[in-house]
Design an enzyme around this catalytic site. Structure first.
Site, PDB file in Angstrom:
ATOM      1  N   ILE A   1      67.153  43.564  37.058  1.00  0.00           N
ATOM      2  CA  ILE A   1      66.999  44.021  35.668  1.00  0.00           C
ATOM      3  C   ILE A   1      65.525  44.266  35.408  1.00  0.00           C
ATOM      4  O   ILE A   1      64.699  43.365  35.586  1.00  0.00           O
ATOM      5  CB  ILE A   1      67.570  42.981  34.680  1.00  0.00           C
ATOM      6  CG1 ILE A   1      69.073  42.801  34.932  1.00  0.00           C
ATOM      7  CG2 ILE A   1      67.321  43.407  33.232  1.00  0.00           C
ATOM      8  CD1 ILE A   1      69.647  41.541  34.391  1.00  0.00           C
TER       9      ILE A   1
ATOM     10  N   HIS B   1      71.509  46.956  42.357  1.00  0.00           N
ATOM     11  CA  HIS B   1      70.283  47.601  41.880  1.00  0.00           C
ATOM     12  C   HIS B   1      70.653  48.722  40.910  1.00  0.00           C
ATOM     13  O   HIS B   1      71.745  49.279  40.975  1.00  0.00           O
ATOM     14  CB  HIS B   1      69.518  48.230  43.047  1.00  0.00           C
ATOM     15  CG  HIS B   1      68.844  47.251  43.939  1.00  0.00           C
ATOM     16  ND1 HIS B   1      67.769  47.582  44.731  1.00  0.00           N
ATOM     17  CD2 HIS B   1      69.067  45.936  44.184  1.00  0.00           C
ATOM     18  CE1 HIS B   1      67.373  46.534  45.429  1.00  0.00           C
ATOM     19  NE2 HIS B   1      68.159  45.520  45.111  1.00  0.00           N
TER      20      HIS B   1
ATOM     21  N   THR C   1      64.328  47.908  33.605  1.00  0.00           N
ATOM     22  CA  THR C   1      64.177  48.913  32.552  1.00  0.00           C
ATOM     23  C   THR C   1      64.500  48.357  31.175  1.00  0.00           C
ATOM     24  O   THR C   1      63.757  48.574  30.205  1.00  0.00           O
ATOM     25  CB  THR C   1      65.088  50.114  32.855  1.00  0.00           C
ATOM     26  OG1 THR C   1      64.739  50.655  34.135  1.00  0.00           O
ATOM     27  CG2 THR C   1      64.943  51.193  31.795  1.00  0.00           C
TER      28      THR C   1
ATOM     29  N   ASP D   1      62.917  47.303  51.924  1.00  0.00           N
ATOM     30  CA  ASP D   1      63.616  48.490  51.441  1.00  0.00           C
ATOM     31  C   ASP D   1      63.506  49.599  52.487  1.00  0.00           C
ATOM     32  O   ASP D   1      62.518  50.337  52.526  1.00  0.00           O
ATOM     33  CB  ASP D   1      63.033  48.944  50.103  1.00  0.00           C
ATOM     34  CG  ASP D   1      63.770  50.141  49.516  1.00  0.00           C
ATOM     35  OD1 ASP D   1      64.661  50.695  50.209  1.00  0.00           O
ATOM     36  OD2 ASP D   1      63.457  50.531  48.375  1.00  0.00           O
TER      37      ASP D   1
ATOM     38  N   SER E   1      70.955  49.692  34.808  1.00  0.00           N
ATOM     39  CA  SER E   1      70.782  50.104  33.414  1.00  0.00           C
ATOM     40  C   SER E   1      71.821  51.160  33.041  1.00  0.00           C
ATOM     41  O   SER E   1      72.040  52.123  33.775  1.00  0.00           O
ATOM     42  CB  SER E   1      69.379  50.675  33.198  1.00  0.00           C
ATOM     43  OG  SER E   1      68.402  49.690  33.409  1.00  0.00           O
TER      44      SER E   1
ATOM     45  N   GLY F   1      66.217  53.189  36.645  1.00  0.00           N
ATOM     46  CA  GLY F   1      65.721  53.789  35.421  1.00  0.00           C
ATOM     47  C   GLY F   1      66.835  54.048  34.426  1.00  0.00           C
ATOM     48  O   GLY F   1      67.861  53.366  34.408  1.00  0.00           O
TER      49      GLY F   1
ATOM     50  N   ASP G   1      60.477  42.401  45.306  1.00  0.00           N
ATOM     51  CA  ASP G   1      61.423  43.511  45.216  1.00  0.00           C
ATOM     52  C   ASP G   1      60.897  44.691  46.037  1.00  0.00           C
ATOM     53  O   ASP G   1      59.757  44.706  46.481  1.00  0.00           O
ATOM     54  CB  ASP G   1      61.583  43.872  43.734  1.00  0.00           C
ATOM     55  CG  ASP G   1      62.806  44.708  43.445  1.00  0.00           C
ATOM     56  OD1 ASP G   1      63.721  44.723  44.288  1.00  0.00           O
ATOM     57  OD2 ASP G   1      62.849  45.335  42.371  1.00  0.00           O
ATOM     58  N   HIS G   2      61.705  45.705  46.179  1.00  0.00           N
ATOM     59  CA  HIS G   2      61.448  46.958  46.903  1.00  0.00           C
ATOM     60  C   HIS G   2      60.116  47.048  47.649  1.00  0.00           C
ATOM     61  O   HIS G   2      59.080  47.336  47.070  1.00  0.00           O
ATOM     62  CB  HIS G   2      61.529  48.131  45.935  1.00  0.00           C
ATOM     63  CG  HIS G   2      62.913  48.372  45.432  1.00  0.00           C
ATOM     64  ND1 HIS G   2      63.868  49.036  46.162  1.00  0.00           N
ATOM     65  CD2 HIS G   2      63.504  48.005  44.276  1.00  0.00           C
ATOM     66  CE1 HIS G   2      64.993  49.072  45.474  1.00  0.00           C
ATOM     67  NE2 HIS G   2      64.804  48.458  44.327  1.00  0.00           N
TER      68      HIS G   2
ATOM     69  N   GLU H   1      68.396  46.910  51.863  1.00  0.00           N
ATOM     70  CA  GLU H   1      69.112  47.953  51.127  1.00  0.00           C
ATOM     71  C   GLU H   1      69.807  48.845  52.135  1.00  0.00           C
ATOM     72  O   GLU H   1      69.166  49.447  52.992  1.00  0.00           O
ATOM     73  CB  GLU H   1      68.168  48.762  50.245  1.00  0.00           C
ATOM     74  CG  GLU H   1      68.918  49.781  49.393  1.00  0.00           C
ATOM     75  CD  GLU H   1      68.061  50.362  48.275  1.00  0.00           C
ATOM     76  OE1 GLU H   1      68.063  51.588  48.124  1.00  0.00           O
ATOM     77  OE2 GLU H   1      67.404  49.568  47.557  1.00  0.00           O
TER      78      GLU H   1
END
Length: 342
Positions: free
Chosen positions: A273, A250, A275, A131, A253, A213, A95-96, A161
């Site tokens: 997924i 992305h 947080t 990213d 949450s 977040g 990821d990122h 992204e």
């Protein structure tokens, strides 16, 4: 089942798009959280994606070492071994990865997979994310153009992204403002640079108000209908079928079921997924400690209860609690019961 082959990963993504569901992609940072994902996916009868960030990889390597490529390889090797005991198929993803981490994260991992492929084996990871949200779009796409041929050569998928996800994740931070919305022009520039699969397969994390977040309701306005406008615009311009891009969601949450369903209907095949599963894991540990306070602590000179403070005791509770949240994600995204291994 063993970790997905490149062909199986392609089948997973194609099936999700054709049937109108998305795969949950869970960030993990330990063997416990990885096992929790495997448990939850198995209980839901869902395939899925397990991923690690630069920070998660640093933690896998040992929090005093900060050797993220080493940590990512350790994560992958552990996953390749333990996944054999589960009846579902999972893919591994990084990821990122911002620009300043390419040299010590994604590039060495691609090189490691290149060695595997040269030896007649499959790539270690099935996809990697670059990213470029913190650099101008032209630079973002230029770096993606350099990475994509290497990914194609190892039969892996690149994630890019296009736009900006607000909030913060592992040191990648952006303000919450108008830049959170990708435009059709941005998407056209992406296709002009990377093609529509002929140069190598990629997934695009287009942004439609996403924030990493936890955020209060009303703080951010998600516009998942924007994804349809972009997909329709690309289809019209390039004479392509519906939903030309494989999309990634992305910062989900706090999103409503309706917002998620709209995003998936518009071509999202992967939703990150982190947080929510972090909270499920830690909340269960907190509850266990409060409920077994005198057992886990040697209070007032007592000896405590070894069966209760054994890390395996509360670890199992945490893994199972996180697994429940994993299952919820599969049902929300529609991947439950859709395993290609069934």
């Amino acid at each position: 089942m063993p970790i997905a082959t490149p062909e199986q990963y392609a089948e997973m993504l194609d099936t999700a798009k054709a049937k109108g569901f998305a795969f949950p992609a869970f960030n993990v940072s330990s063997s416990q959280t990885l096992n929790a994902v495997l448990q939850g996916l198995t209980e839901a009868g869902s395939d899925g994606i397990i991923q690690v960030t630069t920070g998660g990889a640093d933690y896998f390597a040992g929090h005093t070492v900060k050797a993220r490529a080493t940590g990512a390889l350790a994560f992958a090797r552990f996953a390749h071994e333990v996944a054999k005991s589960y009846p579902i198929t999972v893919a591994l993803h990084t990821d990122h990865c911002p620009k300043n981490a390419l040299d010590d994260f994604v590039y060495p991992l691609i090189a490691a997979s290149e060695d595997e492929v040269k030896a007649g084996r499959n790539p270690i990871f099935q996809s990697h994310m670059w990213d470029g949200s913190a650099v101008p779009l032209d630079e973002n796409l230029e770096i993606a153009k350099q990475i994509l041929p290497r990914m194609k050569a190892i039969n892996a998928v690149l994630e890019v992204e296009i736009g900006v996800v607000g909030g913060e994740e592992d040191g990648v931070s952006h303000d919450i403002n108008e830049h959170l919305y990708t435009t059709l022009d941005d998407a056209i520039a992406t296709v002009e640079a990377l093609g529509l699969g002929e140069q190598g397969r990629y997934m695009a994390a287009l942004t439609f108000g996403n924030v990493h977040g936890v955020y209060a309701p009303g703080n951010v306005k998600l516009k998942p209908e924007l994804l349809k406008e972009i997909q329709d615009g690309l289809a019209a311009k390039y004479g392509h079928g519906p939903k030309p891009l494989d999309l990634v969601f992305h910062g989900g949450s706090g999103s409503t079921d309706e917002e998620i369903a709209t995003a998936v209907a518009n071509g999202v095949v992967k939703m990150n997924i982190d947080t929510d599963t972090q909270y499920a894991f830690t909340r269960s540990v907190a509850g266990y400690m409060f409920s077994n306070f005198e057992g886990v602590l040697k209070v007032d000179g007592s000896v405590g209860n070894k069966k209760q403070y054994d890390p395996r005791a509360w670890g199992k509770v945490a893994e199972s609690a996180m697994a429940v949240r994993v299952g919820e994600s599969t049902r929300q995204l529609g991947s439950a019961g859709q395993s290609i291994s069934a």
